[in-house]
Design an enzyme around this catalytic site. Sequence first.
Site, PDB file in Angstrom:
ATOM      1  N   PHE A  61      35.175  55.963  47.067  1.00  0.00           N
ATOM      2  CA  PHE A  61      33.776  55.800  46.672  1.00  0.00           C
ATOM      3  C   PHE A  61      32.802  56.023  47.829  1.00  0.00           C
ATOM      4  O   PHE A  61      32.007  56.966  47.836  1.00  0.00           O
ATOM      5  CB  PHE A  61      33.598  54.416  46.056  1.00  0.00           C
ATOM      6  CG  PHE A  61      32.184  53.997  45.828  1.00  0.00           C
ATOM      7  CD1 PHE A  61      31.263  54.852  45.237  1.00  0.00           C
ATOM      8  CD2 PHE A  61      31.750  52.730  46.200  1.00  0.00           C
ATOM      9  CE1 PHE A  61      29.945  54.466  45.029  1.00  0.00           C
ATOM     10  CE2 PHE A  61      30.448  52.328  45.983  1.00  0.00           C
ATOM     11  CZ  PHE A  61      29.536  53.195  45.406  1.00  0.00           C
ATOM     12  N   ASP A  66      43.022  61.972  53.118  1.00  0.00           N
ATOM     13  CA  ASP A  66      43.079  60.973  52.050  1.00  0.00           C
ATOM     14  C   ASP A  66      44.434  61.052  51.359  1.00  0.00           C
ATOM     15  O   ASP A  66      44.950  62.141  51.096  1.00  0.00           O
ATOM     16  CB  ASP A  66      41.956  61.210  51.033  1.00  0.00           C
ATOM     17  CG  ASP A  66      41.736  60.015  50.115  1.00  0.00           C
ATOM     18  OD1 ASP A  66      40.656  59.410  50.184  1.00  0.00           O
ATOM     19  OD2 ASP A  66      42.647  59.680  49.327  1.00  0.00           O
ATOM     20  N   LEU A  89      45.042  60.022  48.330  1.00  0.00           N
ATOM     21  CA  LEU A  89      44.843  60.199  46.891  1.00  0.00           C
ATOM     22  C   LEU A  89      45.585  59.130  46.091  1.00  0.00           C
ATOM     23  O   LEU A  89      46.521  59.408  45.329  1.00  0.00           O
ATOM     24  CB  LEU A  89      45.262  61.600  46.427  1.00  0.00           C
ATOM     25  CG  LEU A  89      44.449  62.766  46.997  1.00  0.00           C
ATOM     26  CD1 LEU A  89      44.958  64.088  46.439  1.00  0.00           C
ATOM     27  CD2 LEU A  89      42.974  62.600  46.693  1.00  0.00           C
ATOM     28  N   THR A 122      33.837  45.019  55.619  1.00  0.00           N
ATOM     29  CA  THR A 122      33.181  44.312  54.526  1.00  0.00           C
ATOM     30  C   THR A 122      32.633  42.964  54.968  1.00  0.00           C
ATOM     31  O   THR A 122      33.127  42.372  55.935  1.00  0.00           O
ATOM     32  CB  THR A 122      34.189  44.090  53.369  1.00  0.00           C
ATOM     33  OG1 THR A 122      33.621  43.247  52.378  1.00  0.00           O
ATOM     34  CG2 THR A 122      35.446  43.406  53.889  1.00  0.00           C
ATOM     35  N   ASP A 123      31.645  42.465  54.230  1.00  0.00           N
ATOM     36  CA  ASP A 123      31.123  41.127  54.502  1.00  0.00           C
ATOM     37  C   ASP A 123      32.085  40.036  54.046  1.00  0.00           C
ATOM     38  O   ASP A 123      31.927  38.868  54.416  1.00  0.00           O
ATOM     39  CB  ASP A 123      29.753  40.926  53.852  1.00  0.00           C
ATOM     40  CG  ASP A 123      29.755  41.108  52.344  1.00  0.00           C
ATOM     41  OD1 ASP A 123      30.820  41.417  51.758  1.00  0.00           O
ATOM     42  OD2 ASP A 123      28.673  40.960  51.725  1.00  0.00           O
ATOM     43  N   GLU A 124      33.105  40.383  53.272  1.00  0.00           N
ATOM     44  CA  GLU A 124      34.021  39.370  52.751  1.00  0.00           C
ATOM     45  C   GLU A 124      34.861  38.723  53.848  1.00  0.00           C
ATOM     46  O   GLU A 124      35.449  37.659  53.633  1.00  0.00           O
ATOM     47  CB  GLU A 124      34.910  39.970  51.669  1.00  0.00           C
ATOM     48  CG  GLU A 124      34.113  40.439  50.459  1.00  0.00           C
ATOM     49  CD  GLU A 124      34.969  40.746  49.250  1.00  0.00           C
ATOM     50  OE1 GLU A 124      35.967  40.036  49.037  1.00  0.00           O
ATOM     51  OE2 GLU A 124      34.632  41.680  48.520  1.00  0.00           O
ATOM     52  N   TYR A 177      42.723  40.508  50.294  1.00  0.00           N
ATOM     53  CA  TYR A 177      41.921  41.675  50.686  1.00  0.00           C
ATOM     54  C   TYR A 177      41.062  41.358  51.901  1.00  0.00           C
ATOM     55  O   TYR A 177      41.077  42.088  52.907  1.00  0.00           O
ATOM     56  CB  TYR A 177      41.036  42.129  49.526  1.00  0.00           C
ATOM     57  CG  TYR A 177      39.873  42.989  49.969  1.00  0.00           C
ATOM     58  CD1 TYR A 177      40.089  44.199  50.630  1.00  0.00           C
ATOM     59  CD2 TYR A 177      38.558  42.596  49.742  1.00  0.00           C
ATOM     60  CE1 TYR A 177      39.026  44.990  51.052  1.00  0.00           C
ATOM     61  CE2 TYR A 177      37.497  43.381  50.155  1.00  0.00           C
ATOM     62  CZ  TYR A 177      37.730  44.573  50.804  1.00  0.00           C
ATOM     63  OH  TYR A 177      36.680  45.346  51.240  1.00  0.00           O
ATOM     64  N   LYS A 224      41.255  42.958  55.765  1.00  0.00           N
ATOM     65  CA  LYS A 224      40.140  43.625  56.444  1.00  0.00           C
ATOM     66  C   LYS A 224      39.771  42.888  57.728  1.00  0.00           C
ATOM     67  O   LYS A 224      39.414  43.524  58.730  1.00  0.00           O
ATOM     68  CB  LYS A 224      38.939  43.718  55.512  1.00  0.00           C
ATOM     69  CG  LYS A 224      39.103  44.719  54.378  1.00  0.00           C
ATOM     70  CD  LYS A 224      39.320  46.150  54.878  1.00  0.00           C
ATOM     71  CE  LYS A 224      38.073  46.719  55.529  1.00  0.00           C
ATOM     72  NZ  LYS A 224      38.268  48.140  55.943  1.00  0.00           N
ATOM     73  N   LEU A 262      32.631  45.788  39.461  1.00  0.00           N
ATOM     74  CA  LEU A 262      31.783  45.163  38.453  1.00  0.00           C
ATOM     75  C   LEU A 262      30.826  46.130  37.769  1.00  0.00           C
ATOM     76  O   LEU A 262      30.802  46.233  36.535  1.00  0.00           O
ATOM     77  CB  LEU A 262      30.983  44.014  39.093  1.00  0.00           C
ATOM     78  CG  LEU A 262      29.997  43.305  38.160  1.00  0.00           C
ATOM     79  CD1 LEU A 262      30.727  42.569  37.057  1.00  0.00           C
ATOM     80  CD2 LEU A 262      29.083  42.358  38.948  1.00  0.00           C
ATOM     81  N   PRO A 305      33.412  41.397  30.583  1.00  0.00           N
ATOM     82  CA  PRO A 305      33.982  40.149  31.105  1.00  0.00           C
ATOM     83  C   PRO A 305      33.250  39.654  32.348  1.00  0.00           C
ATOM     84  O   PRO A 305      33.131  40.369  33.342  1.00  0.00           O
ATOM     85  CB  PRO A 305      35.422  40.535  31.418  1.00  0.00           C
ATOM     86  CG  PRO A 305      35.372  42.008  31.677  1.00  0.00           C
ATOM     87  CD  PRO A 305      34.288  42.556  30.800  1.00  0.00           C
ATOM     88  N   ASP A 358      37.854  32.368  35.556  1.00  0.00           N
ATOM     89  CA  ASP A 358      37.532  32.828  36.897  1.00  0.00           C
ATOM     90  C   ASP A 358      38.790  33.247  37.647  1.00  0.00           C
ATOM     91  O   ASP A 358      39.904  32.803  37.333  1.00  0.00           O
ATOM     92  CB  ASP A 358      36.822  31.702  37.668  1.00  0.00           C
ATOM     93  CG  ASP A 358      35.876  32.227  38.734  1.00  0.00           C
ATOM     94  OD1 ASP A 358      35.904  33.434  39.004  1.00  0.00           O
ATOM     95  OD2 ASP A 358      35.104  31.421  39.286  1.00  0.00           O
ATOM     96  N   GLY A 406      40.150  31.496  43.938  1.00  0.00           N
ATOM     97  CA  GLY A 406      39.471  31.577  45.227  1.00  0.00           C
ATOM     98  C   GLY A 406      38.229  32.434  45.215  1.00  0.00           C
ATOM     99  O   GLY A 406      37.892  33.048  46.238  1.00  0.00           O
ATOM    100  N   HIS A 407      37.515  32.466  44.100  1.00  0.00           N
ATOM    101  CA  HIS A 407      36.351  33.341  43.965  1.00  0.00           C
ATOM    102  C   HIS A 407      35.208  32.862  44.859  1.00  0.00           C
ATOM    103  O   HIS A 407      34.644  31.795  44.642  1.00  0.00           O
ATOM    104  CB  HIS A 407      35.905  33.357  42.495  1.00  0.00           C
ATOM    105  CG  HIS A 407      34.977  34.470  42.154  1.00  0.00           C
ATOM    106  ND1 HIS A 407      34.484  34.679  40.887  1.00  0.00           N
ATOM    107  CD2 HIS A 407      34.441  35.470  42.913  1.00  0.00           C
ATOM    108  CE1 HIS A 407      33.700  35.721  40.872  1.00  0.00           C
ATOM    109  NE2 HIS A 407      33.653  36.217  42.091  1.00  0.00           N
TER     110      HIS A 407
END
Length: 363
Positions: free
Chosen positions: A12, A33, A35, A134-136, A160, A164, A200, A215, A290, A293-294
């Site tokens: 993406f 890549d 793929l 990522t900010d995660e 994930y 990272k 999402l 969902p 849910d 661990g969201h």
Amino acid sequence: MQTFLVTGGVGFIGSNFILKATKEGWANIINLDKLTYASNPQTLAQLQDDPRYHFVCGDIGNVELLRNLLEQYQPKAIINFTAHTHVDRSILSPEDFIQTNIVGTFQLLEASKIYWEKLSPQKREQFRFLHVSTDEVYGSLSPTDPAFREDTPYAPNSPYAASKAGSDHLVRAYFHTYGLPTLITNCSNNYGPRQFPEKLIPLMILNALHGKPLPIYGDGKNIRDWLYVADHCEALYLILQSSRIGETYNIGGNNEQTNLTVVEKICAILDELAPKPNFRHSSLMTFVKDRPGHDRRYAIDCSKISRDFGWQPKEDFDSGLLKTIQWYLSNPTWVEQVQSDAYARWIQQNYGDRITARSPRKN
């Protein structure tokens, strides 16, 4: 023209960066890549005959391939987009994330270090290794906590995010230990054209168009900062020009939204752009169990990149979301190509058993 080696460039963010780089004349691009399931080769089909672009199918864990590519094309920069990125998939299959995000990044760093050490002094000075993260990695915020800064301690909460975080630490270590001229960026949730519809926004768009349930995890009040992908790509190019190696930059959209609000806005736009008689897309909104661990909230403090480069996102959430929905409506062939049988099985596996006894949202 300078040459960039882009890893994960069919994904993406990587594909949007490559398209922008060739359009703006930033560099010649070598795209490595593997793929995987989230890659659609048609995303970059328009560059097939462009002499400024060359695609190589391969894995960043293939050390011999990496060394050959670096020696052959002599890139001025390596931009590492390669990553397994979907939290839900990391919960079900964490090993893939460890292998790609940590081990793969290590192999790429090793090959880059060997290549960089052999360059002339002038080229060594100009070379950059940009790692896109990522900010995660920072964990979760409460509604009143200040936004993530570059010095916020890491506290990843999903496989994930942990993978990272591990890759970020490796990149930092290769700068401090070996002097490899690295840069790290930590971005907020990206959205825009060409995003695989497990995330999402594209998932909600396509489900809504097909009359399927939308969902929404938990109470829908989890908050994310949304960054339009073209704004992200411009920020990355600015950072690549930096002489301040070893730096980390947070990149965000200044657009905090609850998941519930995001889905409501998608439905409202589709009611205008793809109306159906006596039907509102919001009637498809369904609350589901849910995920474990969201994280409750992410928010990015962009003051450092703004101060150093004068960068600000051009799109607010409403304008970016409209452009995104228009792209998906205008590209049904691309959408059809990514919705394989494996994709359908994944959606059923992840969401099929989550539907709760609660009724779909009523208007």
